[in-house]
Design a protein around this motif. Structure first.
Motif, PDB file in Angstrom:
ATOM      1  N   TRP A 105       3.421  10.975  -3.418  1.00 49.29           N
ATOM      2  CA  TRP A 105       3.246   9.793  -2.829  1.00 49.29           C
ATOM      3  C   TRP A 105       4.613   9.244  -1.949  1.00 49.29           C
ATOM      4  CZ3 TRP A 105      -1.512   7.509  -3.572  1.00 49.29           C
ATOM      5  CH2 TRP A 105      -2.299   7.907  -4.635  1.00 49.29           C
ATOM      6  N   TYR A 106       3.978   8.852  -1.016  1.00 52.33           N
ATOM      7  CA  TYR A 106       5.131   7.936  -0.108  1.00 52.33           C
ATOM      8  C   TYR A 106       4.617   6.713   0.206  1.00 52.33           C
ATOM      9  CZ  TYR A 106       7.552  12.535   1.310  1.00 52.33           C
ATOM     10  OH  TYR A 106       8.260  13.480   1.345  1.00 52.33           O
ATOM     11  N   ARG A 107       5.370   5.658   0.712  1.00 54.64           N
ATOM     12  CA  ARG A 107       5.205   4.331   0.765  1.00 54.64           C
ATOM     13  C   ARG A 107       5.893   3.937   2.059  1.00 54.64           C
ATOM     14  NH1 ARG A 107       8.088   1.301  -4.503  1.00 54.64           N
ATOM     15  NH2 ARG A 107      10.331   1.296  -3.192  1.00 54.64           N
ATOM     16  N   GLU A 128       8.942   6.207   3.116  1.00 50.31           N
ATOM     17  CA  GLU A 128       9.771   6.801   2.120  1.00 50.31           C
ATOM     18  C   GLU A 128       9.310   7.332   1.054  1.00 50.31           C
ATOM     19  OE1 GLU A 128      12.381   3.571   0.362  1.00 50.31           O
ATOM     20  OE2 GLU A 128      10.653   2.664  -0.738  1.00 50.31           O
ATOM     21  N   VAL A 182       8.266   8.374  -2.589  1.00 46.65           N
ATOM     22  CA  VAL A 182       8.181   7.663  -3.908  1.00 46.65           C
ATOM     23  C   VAL A 182       8.281   8.971  -4.905  1.00 46.65           C
ATOM     24  CG1 VAL A 182       6.589   6.451  -5.526  1.00 46.65           C
ATOM     25  CG2 VAL A 182       6.612   5.872  -2.993  1.00 46.65           C
ATOM     26  N   TYR A 236      11.707  12.192  -7.559  1.00 48.50           N
ATOM     27  CA  TYR A 236      11.655  10.855  -7.346  1.00 48.50           C
ATOM     28  C   TYR A 236      12.556  10.117  -6.457  1.00 48.50           C
ATOM     29  CZ  TYR A 236       8.592  10.994 -11.702  1.00 48.50           C
ATOM     30  OH  TYR A 236       7.798  11.267 -12.340  1.00 48.50           O
ATOM     31  N   VAL A 240      12.553   4.152  -7.618  1.00 50.95           N
ATOM     32  CA  VAL A 240      11.494   4.123  -8.615  1.00 50.95           C
ATOM     33  C   VAL A 240      11.829   4.927  -9.761  1.00 50.95           C
ATOM     34  CG1 VAL A 240       9.895   3.977  -6.719  1.00 50.95           C
ATOM     35  CG2 VAL A 240      10.163   6.192  -7.767  1.00 50.95           C
ATOM     36  N   PHE A 295       8.411   4.515 -12.431  1.00 51.38           N
ATOM     37  CA  PHE A 295       7.419   5.273 -12.080  1.00 51.38           C
ATOM     38  C   PHE A 295       7.144   6.692 -12.625  1.00 51.38           C
ATOM     39  CE2 PHE A 295       6.432   3.067  -7.692  1.00 51.38           C
ATOM     40  CZ  PHE A 295       6.558   1.845  -8.316  1.00 51.38           C
ATOM     41  N   LEU A 338      -0.025   8.539 -10.033  1.00 54.84           N
ATOM     42  CA  LEU A 338       1.260   7.680 -10.060  1.00 54.84           C
ATOM     43  C   LEU A 338       1.186   6.565 -10.950  1.00 54.84           C
ATOM     44  CD1 LEU A 338       4.305   7.790  -8.761  1.00 54.84           C
ATOM     45  CD2 LEU A 338       3.279   5.988  -7.068  1.00 54.84           C
ATOM     46  N   MET A 350       2.745   3.336 -12.124  1.00 57.01           N
ATOM     47  CA  MET A 350       4.171   2.296 -11.907  1.00 57.01           C
ATOM     48  C   MET A 350       4.008   1.396 -12.856  1.00 57.01           C
ATOM     49  SD  MET A 350       3.067   2.430  -7.587  1.00 57.01           S
ATOM     50  CE  MET A 350       1.333   1.642  -7.956  1.00 57.01           C
ATOM     51  N   ASP A 374       8.489  -3.449  -4.359  1.00 58.88           N
ATOM     52  CA  ASP A 374       7.496  -2.222  -4.418  1.00 58.88           C
ATOM     53  C   ASP A 374       6.145  -2.532  -3.591  1.00 58.88           C
ATOM     54  OD1 ASP A 374       8.391  -1.988  -7.853  1.00 58.88           O
ATOM     55  OD2 ASP A 374       8.781  -0.574  -6.461  1.00 58.88           O
ATOM     56  N   TYR A 415       0.800   2.604   0.130  1.00 58.07           N
ATOM     57  CA  TYR A 415       1.078   4.090  -0.763  1.00 58.07           C
ATOM     58  C   TYR A 415       0.249   4.749  -0.161  1.00 58.07           C
ATOM     59  CZ  TYR A 415       4.279   1.658  -3.942  1.00 58.07           C
ATOM     60  OH  TYR A 415       5.369   0.998  -4.417  1.00 58.07           O
TER      61      TYR A 415
END
Length: 113
Positions: free
Chosen positions: A32-34, A42, A44, A55, A59, A63, A76, A78, A85, A89
């Motif tokens: 995962w990126y966000r 960036e 995740v 990681y 996070v 996470f 994921l 969280m 946050d 995502y």
């Protein structure tokens, strides 16, 4: 490769959400990126086919990424969500065999303070 993500939504600070992403094929690396408005996308978290995880610093400790290889699905979890946050995502996959990267359509996570 088709990616289907789900699980985003609105939650209060301190709450939790779980994202899921299912791929149409078996993939070596998933994650995962966000991206939030005005910021670059960036990291995740990522997880390899043998379970090795990476990681992003923001996070760590909150996470947890996991995967079910039989279902071609990455999760994921969280916890202790913070306002920072809040972002879209994106599910991410990278196949070591083909060197192809694929992105999901993005799912919105909004944390209210």
């Amino acid at each position: 490769v088709q990616l289907q993500a789900s699980g985003g939504g609105l939650v209060q600070a301190g709450g939790y959400l779980r994202l899921s992403c299912t791929t149409s094929l078996s993939i070596t690396n998933m994650g995962w990126y966000r991206q939030s408005p005005g910021n670059q996308r960036e990291l995740v978290a990522t997880i390899s086919s043998n379970g090795t995880t990476v990681y992003g610093d923001p996070v760590k400790g909150r996470f947890t990424i996991s995967r079910d290889n039989a279902k071609n699905t990455v999760y994921l979890q969280m916890n202790d969500l913070k306002a920072e946050d809040t972002a879209v995502y994106y599910c991410w996959t990278f196949n070591l065999g083909t060197l192809y990267t694929h992105w999901g359509q993005g799912t919105q996570v909004t944390v209210s303070s």
